[in-house]
Design a protein around this motif. Structure first.
Motif, mmCIF file in Angstrom:
data_model
loop_
_atom_site.group_PDB
_atom_site.id
_atom_site.type_symbol
_atom_site.label_atom_id
_atom_site.label_comp_id
_atom_site.label_asym_id
_atom_site.label_seq_id
_atom_site.Cartn_x
_atom_site.Cartn_y
_atom_site.Cartn_z
ATOM 1 N N ALA A 371 0.736 -0.960 -0.138
ATOM 2 C CA ALA A 371 0.231 -0.076 -0.325
ATOM 3 C C ALA A 371 0.481 1.372 -0.046
ATOM 4 O O ALA A 371 0.480 2.416 -0.880
ATOM 5 C CB ALA A 371 -1.033 -0.341 1.459
ATOM 6 N N ALA A 372 2.177 1.113 1.136
ATOM 7 C CA ALA A 372 2.952 3.010 0.496
ATOM 8 C C ALA A 372 3.659 2.293 -0.214
ATOM 9 O O ALA A 372 3.318 3.635 -1.063
ATOM 10 C CB ALA A 372 3.845 2.318 1.844
ATOM 11 N N CYS A 373 3.592 1.433 -0.926
ATOM 12 C CA CYS A 373 4.334 1.806 -2.027
ATOM 13 C C CYS A 373 4.162 2.562 -3.810
ATOM 14 O O CYS A 373 3.894 3.622 -4.034
ATOM 15 C CB CYS A 373 4.758 0.276 -3.141
ATOM 16 S SG CYS A 373 6.839 -0.316 -2.106
ATOM 17 N N LEU A 374 2.171 2.041 -3.734
ATOM 18 C CA LEU A 374 1.045 2.618 -4.254
ATOM 19 C C LEU A 374 0.817 3.701 -3.857
ATOM 20 O O LEU A 374 0.809 5.136 -5.061
ATOM 21 C CB LEU A 374 -0.177 1.773 -3.961
ATOM 22 C CG LEU A 374 0.147 0.616 -4.411
ATOM 23 C CD1 LEU A 374 -1.465 -0.857 -4.668
ATOM 24 C CD2 LEU A 374 0.601 0.436 -6.120
ATOM 25 N N LEU A 375 1.055 4.662 -2.820
ATOM 26 C CA LEU A 375 0.446 5.933 -2.519
ATOM 27 C C LEU A 375 1.789 6.569 -2.845
ATOM 28 O O LEU A 375 1.374 8.155 -1.617
ATOM 29 C CB LEU A 375 0.080 5.259 -0.755
ATOM 30 C CG LEU A 375 -1.064 4.926 -0.327
ATOM 31 C CD1 LEU A 375 -1.533 4.201 0.666
ATOM 32 C CD2 LEU A 375 -2.516 5.748 -1.486
ATOM 33 N N HIS A 376 3.302 6.681 -2.184
ATOM 34 C CA HIS A 376 4.002 7.081 -2.387
ATOM 35 C C HIS A 376 3.834 8.381 -2.590
ATOM 36 O O HIS A 376 4.577 9.194 -2.509
ATOM 37 C CB HIS A 376 5.443 6.252 -2.701
ATOM 38 C CG HIS A 376 5.605 6.544 -3.881
ATOM 39 N ND1 HIS A 376 5.112 5.184 -5.009
ATOM 40 C CD2 HIS A 376 7.030 7.257 -4.729
ATOM 41 C CE1 HIS A 376 5.916 6.319 -5.863
ATOM 42 N NE2 HIS A 376 6.948 7.218 -5.683
ATOM 43 N N ASP A 377 3.617 8.834 -4.183
ATOM 44 C CA ASP A 377 3.687 9.653 -4.766
ATOM 45 C C ASP A 377 1.870 10.036 -5.251
ATOM 46 O O ASP A 377 2.044 10.831 -6.231
ATOM 47 C CB ASP A 377 4.327 9.624 -6.106
ATOM 48 C CG ASP A 377 4.819 10.852 -7.077
ATOM 49 O OD1 ASP A 377 5.113 11.480 -6.590
ATOM 50 O OD2 ASP A 377 4.575 10.713 -8.369
ATOM 51 N N THR A 378 1.379 10.179 -4.397
ATOM 52 C CA THR A 378 -0.085 11.004 -4.743
ATOM 53 C C THR A 378 -0.226 12.185 -3.696
ATOM 54 O O THR A 378 -1.096 12.935 -4.453
ATOM 55 C CB THR A 378 -1.127 9.554 -3.472
ATOM 56 O OG1 THR A 378 -0.677 9.629 -2.812
ATOM 57 C CG2 THR A 378 -1.184 8.687 -4.548
#
Length: 513
Positions: A371-378
């Protein structure tokens, strides 16, 4: 939900994207209205994601069922207010192009002798067809709402409304035995005699419910406005730092102390402190009496709060089975990346690049890393001075399912360290106490790993190099490809060294020839 898919699968540990699938896109703009005994609420979901996104949410405290036990009719003023609210909701739905709307009514309308007349009036005046559901169906939908946010939930769902209270067994992703009862606060207002007589009345009914439903697990999931107010008051008494009610967990002994504290307190002052409406607070004393007996008779080891109920259960009802089976946290994070990140799809590549650091992480930690990797640039559009704290706020306060409070803080802290090396002196420090020292260090390592990997290569960090962590030797090794050697500039070097320091490891860099 905790299973880790084969990373060699075509779509890796994230599975094939579903939110663009026609069966999922058909769920965008799902409108539901819940006509309850106390409130009438309209919610419009953007339902394509596995976690509910609230496109529109409005509630009117109508008190439709006030006095029903005495008169056997809907409250006249409540009926007028509910009809006005439904007129407005019908017009709003038309403006939002939400059609058809699902409108359900619960205990008050199904029990009142003028309920059918009210149904006909609503259809005539608003064009909305009011579906009156029985107690069994109400319990089923509430339980499905819990499963929407808690796929692994196992125990008893307890949904309290104005005129009734429903119980349902859940486990294995399914809803089991259901029962309904007249234990809503409006009903209890009509019980004759003293408080002791009312306690005996509540106790007798709960014992009958326990005999029928035969709970086989130690957890109770609370659904309903009165329960949420009590949970918010529990937070207030404890000085709890995170006021997100969903997945707030309470221990019976501590909760009993809160119920005593509420009984001895000034309700008007407590109402102001917690921002509770007068109509809702008025029902809290009776709800505390029910909860006290529920704990005493069912003897749960843990009591959890679900912000999801009937309305979310209706959304769950419309989801295709493939979408129901997905992890709500990962699916919500994927939608966030697809709509807000600079390079959608990079999160999966970042995860694969960082995986050697976390191969021994347990399944629950692995899903937080994904989840963190998916959200890292949002949150890249935020001002640089506030970007780190906005990441934290988004993770801890977002309406995400399948994420307990320590998980929220872990995810938020990792994303904070994605943009900032140090957390010292942050205004967010009170929330850090929901984690152990080791968990905070794990979040820091993940954040600094993302901080390095996300800028090492714009396209795919795995094409530029690979990581190897040897914890026994305390060595962190980066093997660069010829292309990666050119990308390993001064900023990348500093961030790699910072990651090694967080791991208490010696950084080693090798370049392929």
């Amino acid at each position: 939900m905790n299973d880790i898919p084969d990373p060699h699968d075509e779509f890796g540990p994230f599975g094939k994207p579903l939110f663009e699938d026609p069966s999922a896109r058909a769920l965008s703009r799902v409108g539901v209205v819940d006509v309850g005994s106390n409130s009438v609420r309209m919610v419009v979901f953007d339902g394509a994601a596995r976690s509910p996104a609230y496109f529109f949410n409005e509630k009117i405290m109508c008190g439709l069922g006030l006095g029903l036990a005495e008169t056997n009719r809907l409250n006249p003023r409540g009926r007028e207010r509910a009809l006005n609210a439904l007129r407005r909701f019908a017009l709003l739905a038309k403006g939002m192009k939400v059609s058809p709307m699902t409108v359900v009514a619960t205990a008050a309308v199904r029990e009142a002798e003028d309920g059918p007349e009210f149904q006909a009036e609503v259809l005539r005046e608003t064009g909305l067809r009011l579906w009156v559901i029985d107690g069994d169906e109400e319990a089923r939908l509430s339980a499905q709402g819990v499963l929407l946010g808690w796929p692994d939930a196992k125990g008893i769902v307890c949904d309290i409304g104005g005129n009734s209270m429903e119980l349902a067994r859940i486990g294995g992703g399914k809803v089991g035995q259901r029962v309904t009862s007249p234990l809503g606060p409006f009903r209890l207002q009509q019980v004759k005699g003293s408080q002791k007589d009312r306690q005996a009345h509540i106790s007798r009914i709960l014992r009958e419910l326990k005999e029928t439903i035969q709970p086989d697990h130690d957890r109770i999931y609370l659904v309903g406005g009165s329960w949420r107010v009590i949970a918010r008051l529990d937070m207030e008494r404890r000085g709890y730092p995170l006021t997100v009610l969903h997945e707030y967990r309470m221990q019976p002994r501590s909760l009993m102390e809160t119920l005593d504290w509420i009984a001895a307190g000034d309700l008007a002052a407590l109402r102001v402190r917690t921002g509770t409406s007068p109509e809702r607070m008025e029902l809290v004393p009776l709800a505390t009496e029910v909860l006290r007996e529920l704990i005493r008779i069912f003897r749960p080891k843990e009591i959890d709060v679900s912000a999801y109920g009937i309305r979310e259960g209706l959304l769950y009802e419309q989801m295709p089975p493939r979408l129901r089976a997905r992890d709500p946290l990962i699916e919500a994070a994927r939608v966030a990346e697809a709509t807000s990140a600079r390079v959608p799809g990079f999160g999966k590549k970042l995860y694969q690049f960082l995986l050697p650091l976390f191969r021994n992480a347990p399944p629950e930690r692995q899903r937080l890393i994904r989840a963190a990797c998916l959200l890292h640039d949002t949150t890249w559009r935020a001002h640089p001075d506030y970007r780190a704290e906005m990441c934290f706020d988004n993770a801890t306060r977002a309406n995400l399912g399948g994420l307990d409070h320590p998980g929220r803080v872990f995810l938020g802290l990792a994303l904070l360290h994605r943009y900032k090396n140090s957390r010292a002196g942050s205004r967010l420090e009170p929330l850090f106490r929901l984690l152990t020292e080791d968990q905070m260090l794990e979040a820091e390592v993940l954040g600094k790993a993302m901080r390095f990997g996300s800028m090492f290569s714009i396209e795919d960090p795995s094409a530029a190099g690979s990581l190897k962590f040897m914890p026994k030797k305390k060595v962190l090794e980066l093997s660069l490809t010829p292309e990666g050697a050119g990308l390993y500039g001064e900023v990348a070097q500093a961030r790699f060294k910072s990651l090694a320091n967080a791991l208490h490891a010696t950084p080693v860099v090798r370049t392929a020839t």
